[in-house]
Enzyme design. Structure first.
Site, PDB file in Angstrom:
ATOM      1  N   ASP A  12      -1.372  -0.539   6.177  1.00 35.80           N
ATOM      2  CA  ASP A  12      -1.567   0.163   7.455  1.00 35.80           C
ATOM      3  C   ASP A  12      -3.028   0.205   7.864  1.00 35.80           C
ATOM      4  OD1 ASP A  12      -2.060   2.015   5.208  1.00 35.80           O
ATOM      5  OD2 ASP A  12      -2.432   3.492   6.786  1.00 35.80           O
ATOM      6  N   ASP A  51       0.857  -1.161   0.000  1.00 38.79           N
ATOM      7  CA  ASP A  51       0.000   0.000   0.000  1.00 38.79           C
ATOM      8  C   ASP A  51       0.903   1.224   0.000  1.00 38.79           C
ATOM      9  OD1 ASP A  51      -2.513   1.452   0.361  1.00 38.79           O
ATOM     10  OD2 ASP A  51      -1.737   1.891   2.362  1.00 38.79           O
ATOM     11  N   ASP A  55      -0.235   5.120   0.597  1.00 38.50           N
ATOM     12  CA  ASP A  55      -0.545   6.127   1.622  1.00 38.50           C
ATOM     13  C   ASP A  55      -0.482   5.503   3.010  1.00 38.50           C
ATOM     14  OD1 ASP A  55      -1.324   8.530   0.018  1.00 38.50           O
ATOM     15  OD2 ASP A  55      -2.813   7.138  -0.791  1.00 38.50           O
TER      16      ASP A  55
END
Length: 331
Positions: free
Chosen positions: A217, A20, A22
């Protein structure tokens, strides 16, 4: 569910690392501290970057990563805009006109799949509406999307992340904007981004990895999506969800591995041994005291995190109560 373990560096067991962006590689325009260095150390596994952010085309994302010090190819970037455009190209006729509410990344992805994006709800032959994130989106855009959906057109969305991590904090994401249209119309869109299958399917088709590892995250997108796709996952503490979130998460969003940041790719992840509400992992010792997971002895950051999470999951399996964390991990 218990954490998986490995006595060798985690990345050594995988031929592809799906990242991922961001909150994992960068926040806004700036790299997450240590992220670039950790990724440069990956030698054998292929790196791919999966983003639910549909605003920018892959070329712009690759340029951003190059500015940070990485060297991805455009083929290494997989966006939710590409994934939803792929879904729409199967549903709609070639050359179909689509009301595109979003950024350049969404419009370019639609064109690449033979669809014609427009910003005009009254365009002749309008066949569908698709919604993707852009920071420039306003009320009028949402209203146009709502009117189009109310008219009976099929509705698509790149992703439904409620928030997005930025350099200044956590901001509303595309999911918050999609929800505004949902409230106005009472309809549900077809979604491509994590945790839904199309983004992972697009990635697997490109890379065909034998043993991929997803790093994220967010529990509700990165980790849940990986579990649904049967992909091993590593959760890192550099973005949206916290350590307490992981400890108290339902089993459907439990990651296989946890780490403070991307340096955990290069760590061994020892087994967590639990007895009498005490957990040991490597040199780390964690105890449950009055519903608080307390670090008694620190190990490495990965060992300590694993002891906290392992003990938390074990205790919650016995009694489904919310646990707090008293720890000193910097993340």
């Amino acid at each position: 569910m218990t954490l998986a373990a490995t006595d060798t560096p985690l990345v050594a067991s995988h031929d592809a690392v799906l990242l991922d962006l961001d909150g994992v590689v960068y926040r806004g325009g700036e790299a997450v501290p240590g992220a670039v260095e950790a990724l440069r150390e990956v030698r054998e596994a292929r790196l791919a970057f999966l983003t639910n952010n549909a605003n920018r085309p892959p070329e712009a994302v690759a340029e951003h990563l190059a500015q940070l010090g990485l060297t991805p190819s455009v083929e290494d970037i997989v966006t939710s805009a590409q994934a939803i455009a792929g879904v729409m190209s199967h549903d709609l006729a070639a050359g179909a006109v689509v009301l595109a509410i979003g950024g350049d990344g969404l419009r370019e992805a639609l064109r690449a799949r033979g669809l014609v994006p427009t910003g005009d709800r009254h365009a002749a032959g309008l066949a569908a509406v698709v919604q993707g994130y852009t920071p420039d989106l306003g009320w009028r855009d949402l209203a146009e999307a709502a009117y189009a959906v109310q008219s009976g057109l099929p509705w698509y969305a790149s992703n439904t992340d409620l928030t997005i991590p930025t350099a200044e904090g956590i901001a509303p994401g595309n999911g918050a904007l999609v929800h505004a249209v949902r409230l106005a119309t009472g309809q549900e869109p077809v979604v491509a981004g994590k945790p839904y299958a199309p983004l992972f399917e697009e990635t697997m088709e490109r890379l065909a990895p034998a043993s991929p590892l997803m790093v994220g995250d967010r529990l509700d997108t990165d980790i849940l999506g990986a579990r649904r796709a049967g992909i091993t996952s590593l959760f890192v503490l550099t973005g949206v969800n916290t350590l307490a979130d992981v400890v108290n998460a339902v089993a459907d969003v439990h990651p296989d591995f946890v780490g403070a940041d991307l340096a955990a790719l290069h760590d061994a992840h020892p087994a967590v041994v639990i007895a009498d509400r005490v957990a040991h992992c490597g040199s780390a010792r964690v105890e449950l005291r009055d519903r608080t997971l307390t670090v008694v002895t620190e190990g490495t950051s990965t060992e300590t995190l694993r002891a906290i999470v392992g003990l938390g999951w074990a205790c919650r399996a016995e009694s489904d109560v919310h646990l707090s964390v008293n720890e000193t991990i910097d993340a």
